[in-house]
Structure formats: structure tokens, C-alpha cells
Design a protein around this motif. Structure first.
Motif, PDB file in Angstrom:
ATOM      1  N   GLY A 343      25.895  33.240  35.276  1.00 10.53           N
ATOM      2  CA  GLY A 343      25.898  34.437  36.107  1.00 10.53           C
ATOM      3  C   GLY A 343      27.062  34.546  37.063  1.00 10.53           C
ATOM      4  O   GLY A 343      27.019  35.332  38.011  1.00 10.53           O
ATOM      5  N   GLN A 344      28.135  33.784  36.822  1.00 12.56           N
ATOM      6  CA  GLN A 344      29.332  33.839  37.670  1.00 12.56           C
ATOM      7  C   GLN A 344      30.500  34.431  36.874  1.00 12.56           C
ATOM      8  O   GLN A 344      30.691  34.105  35.701  1.00 12.56           O
ATOM      9  N   PHE A 345      31.283  35.282  37.535  1.00 20.70           N
ATOM     10  CA  PHE A 345      32.385  35.979  36.876  1.00 20.70           C
ATOM     11  C   PHE A 345      33.672  35.822  37.686  1.00 20.70           C
ATOM     12  O   PHE A 345      33.646  35.621  38.898  1.00 20.70           O
ATOM     13  N   GLU A 346      34.795  35.941  36.976  1.00 22.75           N
ATOM     14  CA  GLU A 346      36.116  35.897  37.601  1.00 22.75           C
ATOM     15  C   GLU A 346      36.892  37.148  37.222  1.00 22.75           C
ATOM     16  O   GLU A 346      36.902  37.549  36.055  1.00 22.75           O
ATOM     17  N   ASP A 347      37.535  37.758  38.195  1.00 27.82           N
ATOM     18  CA  ASP A 347      38.414  38.897  37.933  1.00 27.82           C
ATOM     19  C   ASP A 347      39.694  38.372  37.278  1.00 27.82           C
ATOM     20  O   ASP A 347      40.542  37.763  37.925  1.00 27.82           O
ATOM     21  N   ALA A 348      39.817  38.602  35.975  1.00 22.51           N
ATOM     22  CA  ALA A 348      40.958  38.101  35.205  1.00 22.51           C
ATOM     23  C   ALA A 348      41.887  39.231  34.790  1.00 22.51           C
ATOM     24  O   ALA A 348      42.654  39.099  33.835  1.00 22.51           O
TER      25      ALA A 348
END
Length: 560
Positions: A343-348
Motif C-alpha cells: 500500500g505504499q507508492f512513489e511518485d516516479a
């Protein structure tokens, strides 16, 4: 000098010449799909005029090919004529034919009158799903004003069951999605609402040039969306407040129901226009925890909210979990949120190559599509400005708001490159694009795109190249939202989701189409259904569609 170069580039994008290298060709008129979404623009700059509309690709008659429903707008100005049947939303049946020595060719027939569908509201979006488990897809229409739920009777006709089912919402609804959120085998319904706007509270807004222009969402108060729990008897219960979703308003435009934290339960991700996005994490008791900020998807990497419109959810980097792509306003970049697991995301966005290319555009309909069937999910984005700050065209009406569309090729390693003129003239010609639905309209094994453009004819962008590579087509007979893992010999597995949601105000093909590239030897297929049941199936035949029925495969342990 720079302005000359920019103008020259724009002229190339707008060129009406078609070449043999075009990846997509518009065949809407050729195949009988004649329709124009009317915004009803009146010179009063009513807000809904610049925001609609959408479409649905669904096999309503069960003959194995995709039919089309298109929502319709109409004049909102008081005193305007009441729209008659010709100005309602339209249903087109797809009659695939096989000319001698040629591939299947769709022929679309307008069957609206015979179907019984009377979609007279100001149409914004459409959602599809079998809410009563009778094996036939039903149709939900989101409107500026009261919505409609049309039950598929199985004989080519539909019945309006909105009141009986308890499925209405009289506010400005922009879209909806069916999803089994409590894993009871019945599809629930999420209805997105936008802002507290009416013709009576219309506000006069102006561009920097002092010209009259459309207002943005911040001019009006956001409203809450609606969550309807399926009782299993043909009716729904409004549980928005109890679930938590009805306690947090937002100017909502995009929606997906997907297991984004990997716990086996469908969550809800909502794109908000000019406000922080929502990630509603399923608590397994029909309540949801809003976790967007902690998960890294509420804001961009600079800590700012953006004008979220369309959503694409899919495994873009091939690591087995779904990433999120959002379309935004001119001068903002579209944003890629890569799923890090749990449930963790990174702005890539910056390193992906998807950011700078989108700065000039306002994106709406979008999806991950493997347009060349090489096994990597590519990306399509359909654009059109909402205010004169993003204007790229000239002329009367909405012409100044027209923008060309974007197609990106996935080259692996989290990188994308923009496809140039080879995408096709019909793909690159500036339009005021809104909803886009994605699916294999001609059953040839590649993804075609139905695009709704404001006040100009609908486009059916037919994929001319993808079917050259091996492909696998799956029709999952069970609730929407299943995850499919395709096992390949000597190559990584491919993960795809079976869903109709995402994009903008539209419903896409529920079938799963997997391009196989050079690794075409399939060793098996694994399906994880929304209720947690995991099953394995033997390798299906290639270059055709195979039905996988829930409960007929080999069970892989107890549901999570």
C-alpha cells in the motif's frame, strides 16, 4: 525562433495526412458508429459543458463481441427545448461480419429505440457490471442530475430499475464503478460526485485575457460520493456514511476498485480535481480508511494536489502489483505512482519520461494498453483543455480547447517514450477529448479505443498492428476485479486485472487481453478472484478468447 518551432510541431500533429505506418486508424464512420456528444454549449459557460462525456464497451447481447453505449448532453440554458429521443444516449449493437477472404469487421447498428433505453439526462459517464448475477451486464448512467440503472433483460431490452433498486443520486455524478467490496459474490456500486453546482448558481469566470471562460472546481463546494451495498435481492443499501466514504467530500472525477495494498480485498482510489486524492483502504467490514497521504498518492512529489481527471491502474513495471497513472491539467504533469508493495507508492513521474511530455496538455481518458502486444503495458492519454489557459486551437465554440492526444511506448526499466506521428493522424489530431473506453472491438487480439470528443464525431481508433504478435484472450466468468497471472516458459509472469473501471467516465472491455511478445509458450494461468479464491487453469489456446469459469479450475489453498 522557439515559437516558430512550436507552431511547426503543432502543425505536424494536426496534419490530416494518413500514412501506411499509422498504428491506429479511426473507423467509426466506416463501421457505422455515427454519434456526436453535444455539450449544449450556450455561451453561458455552464460548468458541465466542458466536462463530459463518456462511453461503455460491453457485450450486452452475449454474442461474444463488444457493443457500445454513448452518453449524451443537451442544452442546459433555461427555456431550451426539452431534448427528444434523437438527443438521448445511444446504444449500438456490434454485428461482426466476415467478408470473403478477410478478417472480422464490425458493423454497428443503432438499437436504442428497440432496447427500451431512454437516457434523457445530461450524460456524464457510464459503468457496466452484472449486479444481479443473471449472467448479463447491466448499465449504470452517471448524469448531471438524477442517474439511471438499466437492467439487462437478456432479450435485447433494458428496464429502468433505478428507483426499485435504490440506485439514484440527484447530484452531479461524474462516473461510477461496480465492485465486490465485501467479497459476498455480489457487485456493489460506487458513485462519484463532483461539486455543488447548478445552473442557478452558475458563476461568471474569466481568463487572464479577461475573456469569459469556464470556472474551475474550486469555485464551488465539493460534495461526497455514494457507496451502495448490494443486498443480493436486486436492491442496494446506501452505506456511504457508515463506510466512511460519505464523510469526506472531494471534487471526484476518476475511480478504480483495485487491491492496492496486496491484502486480497478491493480498495478504492479516487482522483480529485484540484484537491488531494483519496485512497480508501478496505477494512474488510465494509468500512474504509482514507490513507492517500500516508500511501504517497494524495499529492505529487512536490507536496501539491493536482487536477486529477482520469486514472489508469495496471502493472506497468512487471513486478506483480498495480501502479497508478493520473491525468492532470495543463502546466501540471500527469503523474505516475509506482506501487512499492504494502500500500505504499512513489511518485516516479520524472524518471519515467511521462512528465515533461504532458505539460502542455489537459488529460482525461487514459489506460495502460499493450498496443503492440510485446508483453509490456504502454499508455494512451486523451486530451482537451478546460480553460483558455490550456487553449491550443482557434475558432468558435470549444475549438480553442482542442489538443492532440498522447501515446507512450513502455521500453522497460520504468521508462516510456512518446510515440510520434506513427501513432496515426486520427490519434494526433487536436480534439476536446473526454471519455475513452478500451477493448478489442473487432476481436482480432489487440486493443482498440473508443474516444468521446466534445461537439465532434466519436472516434473508434482501431489498432492496426498489435495482433501481429502472439496474444492470449481470457473471458473471466465471475465477479469483476480478478487478478490474472500468466505463466510463461523462460520469461517472467505477466499480471493483468479484469475490470471495466478507470479511464474517465467510461467502462472498458472486461476481458483480459495479454500480449506475449517473443515469449509465447504459456505454461499455465492463475486467477485470484475478488473473494480471495485462487485457481490455476491449464494453458489456454493462443490467438482466441477462452472462458475461465470461477470454481472450475484447480483451487490453490483457502482464500485469504
Amino acid at each position: 525562433m522557439l515559437s516558430v518551432i512550436v507552431c511547426a510541431v503543432f502543425a505536424v500533429l494536426a496534419s490530416p495526412q494518413t500514412t501506411a505506418a499509422d498504428l491506429f486508424i479511426d473507423r467509426a464512420a466506416e463501421w457505422g458508429l455515427t454519434f456526436t456528444y453535444s455539450t449544449g454549449q450556450s455561451g453561458e459557460f455552464y460548468f458541465p459543458e466542458i466536462m463530459g462525456g463518456g462511453a461503455a464497451l460491453f457485450d450486452y447481447d452475449g454474442d461474444g463481441d463488444l457493443d457500445v453505449f454513448l452518453v449524451q448532453g443537451h442544452p442546459l440554458k433555461p427555456g431550451s427545448p426539452v431534448p427528444g429521443p434523437a438527443a438521448w444516449g445511444r446504444l449500438f449493437r456490434n454485428d461482426l461480419i466476415t467478408p470473403k477472404g478477410k478478417n472480422l469487421i464490425p458493423r454497428f447498428v443503432d438499437v436504442t429505440e428497440a432496447s427500451g433505453i431512454r437516457a434523457a439526462g445530461y450524460g456524464m459517464g457510464a459503468a457496466t457490471g452484472d449486479y444481479d448475477n443473471d449472467g448479463r451486464p447491466d448499465l449504470y448512467l452517471a448524469n448531471f442530475g438524477s442517474n439511471q440503472l438499466w437492467h439487462n433483460n437478456g432479450d435485447g431490452t433494458f428496464t429502468d430499475v433505478t428507483v426499485k433498486a435504490g440506485a439514484d443520486d440527484p447530484r452531479w455524478s461524474t462516473g461510477a464503478a461496480f465492485a465486490d467490496l465485501d467479497r459476498d459474490g455480489w457487485l456493489d456500486l460506487v458513485v462519484l460526485n463532483y461539486v455543488d453546482y447548478s445552473v442557478e448558481n452558475n458563476v461568471r469566470c474569466f481568463a487572464a485575457s479577461t475573456r469569459r471562460d469556464y470556472c474551475g472546481p474550486s469555485t464551488f463546494s465539493p460534495v461526497t460520493s455514494r457507496l451502495l451495498r448490494n443486498r443480493g435481492n436486486g436492491t442496494f443499501e446506501d452505506v456511504a456514511l457508515r463506510s466512511g466514504i460519505g464523510r469526506k467530500p472531494g471534487p471526484s472525477l476518476g475511480l478504480v476498485a483495485d487491491d492496492l495494498d496486496g491484502d486480497g480485498w478491493l480498495d478504492l482510489f479516487v482522483a480529485n480535481d484540484g484537491a488531494a486524492n483519496f485512497l480508501w483502504i478496505n477494512q474488510r467490514d465494509f468500512t474504509f480508511r482514507e490513507d492517500g497521504l500516508l500511501a504517497g498518492v494524495a499529492l505529487n512529489t512536490a507536496g501539491r494536489p493536482e487536477a486529477g481527471m482520469g486514472i489508469a491502474a495496471g502493472d506497468a513495471d512487471g513486478d506483480g502489483d498495480d501502479d497508478l497513472f493520473l491525468t492532470h491539467l495543463t502546466a501540471e504533469t500527469n503523474t505516475l505512482y509506482v506501487n512499492q508493495g504494502g500500500g505504499q507508492f512513489e511518485d516516479a513521474t520524472a524518471r519515467s519520461g511521462l512528465g515533461a511530455a504532458s505539460l502542455r496538455f489537459t488529460g482525461f481518458g487514459t489506460s495502460w494498453i499493450d498496443f503492440d502486444n510485446d508483453g509490456w503495458l504502454d499508455l494512451a492519454v486523451f486530451n482537451g483543455a478546460v480553460n483558455l489557459a490550456g487553449a491550443m486551437g482557434e475558432g468558435a465554440g470549444l475549438s480553442p480547447y482542442a489538443q492532440p492526444d498522447l501515446l507512450f511506448r513502455n521500453v522497460g526499466g520504468g521508462k516510456f517514450i512518446e510515440v510520434g506521428p506513427e501513432a496515426g493522424t486520427a490519434f494526433r489530431t487536436p480534439k476536446v477529448s473526454r471519455g475513452a473506453a478500451f477493448g478489442d472491438v473487432d476481436n482480432d487480439g489487440d486493443t482498440d479505443i473508443l474516444v468521446v470528443d466534445a461537439d465532434t464525431p466519436v472516434r473508434l481508433l482501431v489498432n492496426e498492428t498489435g495482433s501481429r504478435n502472439p496474444w492470449l484472450g481470457l473471458r473471466l466468468v465471475g465477479p469483476l476485479g480478478a487478478q490474472v497471472e500468466v505463466l510463461r516458459k523462460d520469461s517472467p509472469a505477466l499480471w493483468r486485472r479484469a475490470a471495466t473501471d478507470g479511464s474517465y467516465a467510461s467502462a472498458s472491455d472486461p476481458r483480459v487481453l495479454i500480449g506475449l511478445g517473443n515469449a509465447s509458450e504459456i505454461t499455465g494461468v492463475r486467477v485470484v478472484w475478488p473473494d480471495g479464491l485462487a485457481e490455476s487453469f491449464p494453458p489456454p489456446a493462443l490467438r482466441t478468447y477462452t472462458a475461465l469459469v470461477r470454481g472450475t479450475g484447480k483451487a490453490l489453498g483457502a482464500p485469504k
